[in-house]
Design a protein around this motif. Structure first.
Motif, mmCIF file in Angstrom:
data_model
loop_
_atom_site.group_PDB
_atom_site.id
_atom_site.type_symbol
_atom_site.label_atom_id
_atom_site.label_comp_id
_atom_site.label_asym_id
_atom_site.label_seq_id
_atom_site.Cartn_x
_atom_site.Cartn_y
_atom_site.Cartn_z
ATOM 1 N N TRP A 413 -6.062 -39.178 81.386
ATOM 2 C CA TRP A 413 -6.105 -38.041 80.922
ATOM 3 C C TRP A 413 -6.282 -38.542 79.286
ATOM 4 C CZ3 TRP A 413 -6.980 -32.966 82.339
ATOM 5 C CH2 TRP A 413 -7.047 -33.092 83.712
ATOM 6 N N GLN A 414 -6.970 -37.678 78.626
ATOM 7 C CA GLN A 414 -6.919 -37.785 77.147
ATOM 8 C C GLN A 414 -6.619 -36.377 76.647
ATOM 9 O OE1 GLN A 414 -11.185 -38.745 77.250
ATOM 10 N NE2 GLN A 414 -10.711 -40.119 75.622
ATOM 11 N N THR A 415 -5.954 -36.119 75.433
ATOM 12 C CA THR A 415 -5.777 -34.914 74.592
ATOM 13 C C THR A 415 -6.558 -35.145 73.384
ATOM 14 O OG1 THR A 415 -3.334 -34.930 75.791
ATOM 15 C CG2 THR A 415 -4.084 -33.350 73.732
ATOM 16 N N ASN A 416 -7.453 -34.256 73.152
ATOM 17 C CA ASN A 416 -8.259 -34.564 72.219
ATOM 18 C C ASN A 416 -7.603 -33.765 70.838
ATOM 19 O OD1 ASN A 416 -8.594 -31.481 72.015
ATOM 20 N ND2 ASN A 416 -10.726 -31.698 72.997
ATOM 21 N N ALA A 417 -8.335 -33.936 69.859
ATOM 22 C CA ALA A 417 -7.610 -33.511 68.543
ATOM 23 C C ALA A 417 -7.398 -31.892 68.420
ATOM 24 C CB ALA A 417 -8.652 -33.946 67.395
ATOM 25 N N ALA A 418 -8.016 -31.118 69.287
ATOM 26 C CA ALA A 418 -7.591 -29.650 69.172
ATOM 27 C C ALA A 418 -6.535 -29.353 70.242
ATOM 28 C CB ALA A 418 -9.109 -29.031 69.634
ATOM 29 N N GLY A 419 -6.024 -30.611 71.054
ATOM 30 C CA GLY A 419 -4.837 -29.976 72.109
ATOM 31 C C GLY A 419 -5.311 -29.964 73.546
ATOM 32 N N TYR A 420 -6.483 -30.128 73.718
ATOM 33 C CA TYR A 420 -7.281 -29.793 75.108
ATOM 34 C C TYR A 420 -7.209 -31.287 75.841
ATOM 35 C CZ TYR A 420 -8.624 -25.011 73.935
ATOM 36 O OH TYR A 420 -8.864 -23.946 73.536
ATOM 37 N N ASP A 421 -6.496 -31.028 76.913
ATOM 38 C CA ASP A 421 -6.399 -32.336 77.960
ATOM 39 C C ASP A 421 -7.670 -32.279 78.776
ATOM 40 O OD1 ASP A 421 -3.821 -32.851 77.324
ATOM 41 O OD2 ASP A 421 -3.132 -31.071 78.660
ATOM 42 N N PHE A 422 -8.257 -33.501 78.907
ATOM 43 C CA PHE A 422 -9.581 -33.563 79.366
ATOM 44 C C PHE A 422 -9.756 -35.039 80.612
ATOM 45 C CE2 PHE A 422 -14.305 -34.766 80.194
ATOM 46 C CZ PHE A 422 -14.540 -33.474 80.466
ATOM 47 N N HIS A 423 -10.212 -34.926 81.565
ATOM 48 C CA HIS A 423 -10.317 -36.223 82.560
ATOM 49 C C HIS A 423 -11.652 -36.023 83.084
ATOM 50 C CE1 HIS A 423 -9.664 -39.179 85.461
ATOM 51 N NE2 HIS A 423 -8.601 -39.287 85.084
ATOM 52 N N THR A 424 -12.587 -37.299 83.096
ATOM 53 C CA THR A 424 -13.690 -37.341 83.606
ATOM 54 C C THR A 424 -13.896 -36.721 85.166
ATOM 55 O OG1 THR A 424 -13.994 -39.071 82.228
ATOM 56 C CG2 THR A 424 -15.716 -38.756 84.160
ATOM 57 N N PHE A 425 -12.799 -37.077 85.897
ATOM 58 C CA PHE A 425 -12.712 -36.585 87.300
ATOM 59 C C PHE A 425 -12.458 -34.966 87.327
ATOM 60 C CE2 PHE A 425 -10.785 -40.310 89.738
ATOM 61 C CZ PHE A 425 -11.883 -41.299 89.402
ATOM 62 N N TYR A 426 -11.788 -34.399 86.571
ATOM 63 C CA TYR A 426 -11.341 -33.109 86.397
ATOM 64 C C TYR A 426 -11.937 -32.057 85.651
ATOM 65 C CZ TYR A 426 -8.387 -35.723 89.696
ATOM 66 O OH TYR A 426 -7.962 -36.535 90.620
ATOM 67 N N GLY A 427 -12.317 -32.554 84.483
ATOM 68 C CA GLY A 427 -12.818 -31.692 83.265
ATOM 69 C C GLY A 427 -11.411 -31.390 82.606
ATOM 70 N N PHE A 428 -11.267 -29.929 82.356
ATOM 71 C CA PHE A 428 -10.076 -29.445 81.818
ATOM 72 C C PHE A 428 -9.015 -29.359 83.004
ATOM 73 C CE2 PHE A 428 -13.343 -27.454 79.035
ATOM 74 C CZ PHE A 428 -13.260 -28.190 78.021
ATOM 75 N N GLY A 429 -9.402 -29.608 84.086
ATOM 76 C CA GLY A 429 -8.161 -29.584 85.190
ATOM 77 C C GLY A 429 -8.476 -28.764 86.329
ATOM 78 N N ALA A 430 -7.544 -28.268 87.173
ATOM 79 C CA ALA A 430 -7.813 -27.630 88.380
ATOM 80 C C ALA A 430 -7.661 -26.093 87.965
ATOM 81 C CB ALA A 430 -6.676 -28.080 89.382
ATOM 82 N N VAL A 431 -8.434 -25.458 88.514
ATOM 83 C CA VAL A 431 -8.390 -24.146 88.161
ATOM 84 C C VAL A 431 -7.161 -23.243 88.502
ATOM 85 C CG1 VAL A 431 -9.491 -21.806 88.609
ATOM 86 C CG2 VAL A 431 -11.166 -23.721 88.131
ATOM 87 N N ASN A 432 -6.614 -22.702 87.541
ATOM 88 C CA ASN A 432 -5.303 -22.024 87.932
ATOM 89 C C ASN A 432 -5.342 -20.446 87.655
ATOM 90 O OD1 ASN A 432 -2.413 -20.959 87.821
ATOM 91 N ND2 ASN A 432 -1.923 -22.812 86.079
ATOM 92 N N VAL A 433 -5.690 -19.906 89.002
ATOM 93 C CA VAL A 433 -5.938 -18.359 88.982
ATOM 94 C C VAL A 433 -4.904 -17.791 88.376
ATOM 95 C CG1 VAL A 433 -6.620 -16.465 90.342
ATOM 96 C CG2 VAL A 433 -7.483 -18.711 90.783
ATOM 97 N N ASP A 434 -3.600 -17.452 88.639
ATOM 98 C CA ASP A 434 -2.620 -16.920 88.263
ATOM 99 C C ASP A 434 -2.371 -16.925 86.645
ATOM 100 O OD1 ASP A 434 -2.161 -15.746 90.640
ATOM 101 O OD2 ASP A 434 -0.112 -16.976 90.829
ATOM 102 N N ALA A 435 -2.610 -17.823 85.980
ATOM 103 C CA ALA A 435 -2.379 -18.241 84.414
ATOM 104 C C ALA A 435 -3.749 -17.630 83.972
ATOM 105 C CB ALA A 435 -2.174 -19.792 84.265
ATOM 106 N N ALA A 436 -4.943 -17.769 84.449
ATOM 107 C CA ALA A 436 -6.115 -17.478 83.988
ATOM 108 C C ALA A 436 -5.912 -15.885 83.834
ATOM 109 C CB ALA A 436 -7.465 -18.007 84.667
ATOM 110 N N VAL A 437 -5.875 -15.321 84.797
ATOM 111 C CA VAL A 437 -5.787 -13.929 85.168
ATOM 112 C C VAL A 437 -4.784 -13.242 84.108
ATOM 113 C CG1 VAL A 437 -5.025 -11.791 86.706
ATOM 114 C CG2 VAL A 437 -6.581 -13.570 87.493
ATOM 115 N N ASN A 438 -3.536 -13.851 83.991
ATOM 116 C CA ASN A 438 -2.534 -13.410 83.256
ATOM 117 C C ASN A 438 -3.115 -13.346 81.808
ATOM 118 O OD1 ASN A 438 0.384 -12.625 82.333
ATOM 119 N ND2 ASN A 438 0.243 -14.237 81.318
ATOM 120 N N MET A 439 -3.727 -14.698 81.277
ATOM 121 C CA MET A 439 -4.257 -14.623 80.091
ATOM 122 C C MET A 439 -5.373 -13.547 79.890
ATOM 123 S SD MET A 439 -5.929 -18.016 78.157
ATOM 124 C CE MET A 439 -6.923 -17.883 76.335
ATOM 125 N N ALA A 440 -6.284 -13.366 80.863
ATOM 126 C CA ALA A 440 -7.358 -12.452 80.812
ATOM 127 C C ALA A 440 -6.661 -10.757 80.569
ATOM 128 C CB ALA A 440 -7.980 -12.265 82.043
#
Length: 598
Positions: A413-440
């Motif tokens: 897992w890498q954290t890029n210069a903008a603070g986003y975590d990224f992994h070649t296996f998972y992209g930004f990570g596992a979809v987190n519905v409750d957190a995404a809906v709350n942000m939306a």
């Protein structure tokens, strides 16, 4: 910088009586939901030999409890046949489906083995609280389908995306906002991405761009694409032996036989590509990976020793997956499925993609005003850092002169210069519905207008030294300010064994993205890279301004043995040897373009 959102579950729960018993709400009325680990993972076996790790799921309990179920959003299933009259799908079906086999709106599968599209549709939007089966991620979203895969033509593909079909008038309320594409191809070598040589690519990109950006009054739509299932082996047709799969000895040294960036449709910005994880919360064994992965979602394993995905099947005990399995599990009749209308063996990134599509439908339903880029941004900002301690994959090799090297082929897992975590296996990570809906629900910071730069060309004409970890570097300086959302390159390089070659892109901030892992592809197919397109989300949020470095490294292959396993029953396996090359390659030229905002 990446925005950190705290999910105020306690506050919302206080205003929602349904939260008094989330478990009851999730399971009431749908008998198979208790085994649908991808919705709520309690360690249940899901009709396999063992369960997974509790908590490794879509995290959508609160979203469903709040009554956010996908209302007002229609999802298109571009697939094979879909049994739209299935009792767990029929209430969500909208006008506009089309079968290219019969040129009619009747999507009914023509044979008992055409199960894939029905399973995909159920993952997205099987109904809830109706006393049968399980439920979909967005159980009140609308559904349309296209039987495309059994009669694939360019015209059919374009029509399936709604450009010409009368049933998908742009002003129609039911025009899809989510398109699911659970399909792909086995690519044995780097593909060419050239509009003049392959005109359908331009029409493909234009069609997806038009719908993505301009449908729904400019709010747009999202195309979700499965990453592919060729991490461990690869399907191929050989002239002498017919169709089968190739398996490299030594498990291909732990690296993907096919990197998802090898598939042209997965290296376009207009597809949001999803990889798969299993009930243990780690990458599914088959799931392709790459810098083009946006997010990961449940795909499961095979439903025998560990869970697959439970979803809709063709109705009846003599059709679908039921006749194929004799185990004492869900198939062939079960007290929870007496009419044999469901299956417990759906898997692959074909399952991960509709899980993402369903999640997107929930986010759209929670805040219909969001545009397509806001939704992508929300997914990237709220994704869960799954399998957090995964070390990546290192590749050891020995130069022909005896020097030993270790190459970080898949970083941790890498954290890029903008603070986003990224992994070649998972992209930004596992979809987190409750957190995404709350942000939306509380989202107000709409992204600035989309900017897509021209392609910038760089001529290199530089040697790629054989078996040297230093590789060869080429540089491009971006002089204009732009916040990156995606970076694409197109590569021209001569090499007699592209399986040896790793392709990296390094940002001005120092973030290193492996665009093409070594040991990708097979010995068959074209030599070298010719206008090969690759994409990376690794730089999301970083500044594009500054010097970008493209690096190609020859990781000094070796004589490799592999097995071809013919599909035909009774045919013996065939052994092959891929002979190592000991020649230098040449980086001829490359292009880069940036997609983002100012």
């Amino acid at each position: 910088m990446k925005l950190k959102y705290t999910y105020l579950a306690a506050v919302i729960a206080a205003s929602c009586n349904a939260m008094a018993n989330v478990d009851y709400v999730l399971r009431e009325g749908d008998p198979l939901t208790s085994q649908q680990w991808h919705l709520q993972n309690t360690g249940q076996t899901a009709f396999s030999d063992r369960g997974g790790k509790a908590g490794e799921d879509m995290n959508l309990d609160l979203t469903h409890a709040l009554g956010i179920l996908g209302v007002g959003v229609t999802a298109a299933v571009i697939d094979g046949g879909v049994q739209l009259d299935h009792p767990d799908l029929v209430n969500n079906v909208k006008p506009g489906s089309w079968d290219f086999l019969t040129d009619s709106a009747d999507l009914k599968p023509r044979d008992g083995n055409d199960t894939h599209g029905t399973a995909v549709a159920g993952i997205i939007a099987a109904s809830a609280y109706n006393g049968i089966g399980g439920r979909g991620v967005a159980p009140q979203a609308g559904l349309v389908g296209f039987n495309l895969l059994r009669k694939w033509t360019e015209a059919n593909w374009l029509q399936s995306h709604g450009l010409y079909s009368d049933g998908f008038n742009r002003s129609s309320f039911d025009f899809p906002r989510v398109f699911n594409q659970s399909y792909g191809g086995a690519r044995t070598s780097p593909q060419r991405y050239n509009y003049e040589v392959t005109p359908w690519l331009k029409r493909n990109d234009d069609a997806q761009e038009e719908i993505t950006r301009y449908s729904h009054g400019g709010k747009g739509a999202i195309f979700v694409k499965s990453a592919g299932n060729s991490y461990q082996s690869q399907s191929i047709t050989l002239k002498t032996y017919g169709r089968g799969r190739i398996y490299f000895d030594n498990a291909n040294q732990g690296l993907p036989v096919q990197n998802s960036n090898l598939e042209r449709m997965d290296a376009t910005y207009w597809n949001l590509v999803a990889s798969a994880y299993n009930a243990d919360g780690v990458k599914s064994s088959y799931s392709e990976v790459g810098s083009n992965i946006f997010v990961s979602a449940p795909g499961g394993q095979y439903g025998t020793t560990s869970p697959a995905i439970i979803t809709t099947d063709l109705t009846g005990c003599d059709r679908g997956r039921n006749p194929a399995y004799g185990r004492n599990d869900l198939h062939g009749g079960h007290e929870l499925d007496p009419n044999c209308d469901y299956n417990a063996r759906m898997n692959g990134t074909s399952s991960a993609a509709p899980n993402v599509a369903g999640a997107i439908a929930l986010v759209m339903s929670a805040n219909p005003a969001l545009n397509w880029r806001d939704i992508r941004h929300i997914l990237a900002s709220t994704a869960r850092k799954i399998d957090a301690e995964h070390p990546g994959v290192s590749l050891s090799f020995t130069h022909k002169e005896g020097d030993e090297f270790s190459y970080d082929a898949i970083p941790a897992w890498q954290t890029n210069a903008a603070g986003y975590d990224f992994h070649t296996f998972y992209g930004f990570g596992a979809v987190n519905v409750d957190a995404a809906v709350n942000m939306a629900r509380f989202y107000s910071a709409t992204l600035p207008p989309l900017e897509i730069t021209d392609w910038h060309s760089t001529v290199a004409n530089a040697i790629i030294p054989d078996g040297a970890l230093t590789g060869v570097d080429s540089h491009f300086e971006q002089t204009e300010e732009l916040t990156v959302e995606t970076v694409q390159i197109q590569l021209n390089a001569d090499h007699t064994s592209t399986r040896d070659v790793a392709v990296e892109l390094i940002s001005p901030s120092g973030t290193r993205s492996v665009l093409m892992t070594p040991r990708t592809g097979t010995i068959f197919g074209r030599s070298g890279f010719t206008e090969t397109q690759m994409l990376s989300h690794n730089f999301y949020g970083e500044s594009a301004k500054g010097v970008w470095t493209l690096r190609l490294i020859d990781t000094q292959g070796q004589d490799e043995k592999f097995t071809f396993n013919p599909s035909a029953s009774g045919e013996p396996n065939v052994r092959f040897t891929h002979r190592n090359n000991q020649e230098d390659g040449t980086l001829n030229s490359w292009k880069i373009r940036f997609i983002g905002h100012k």
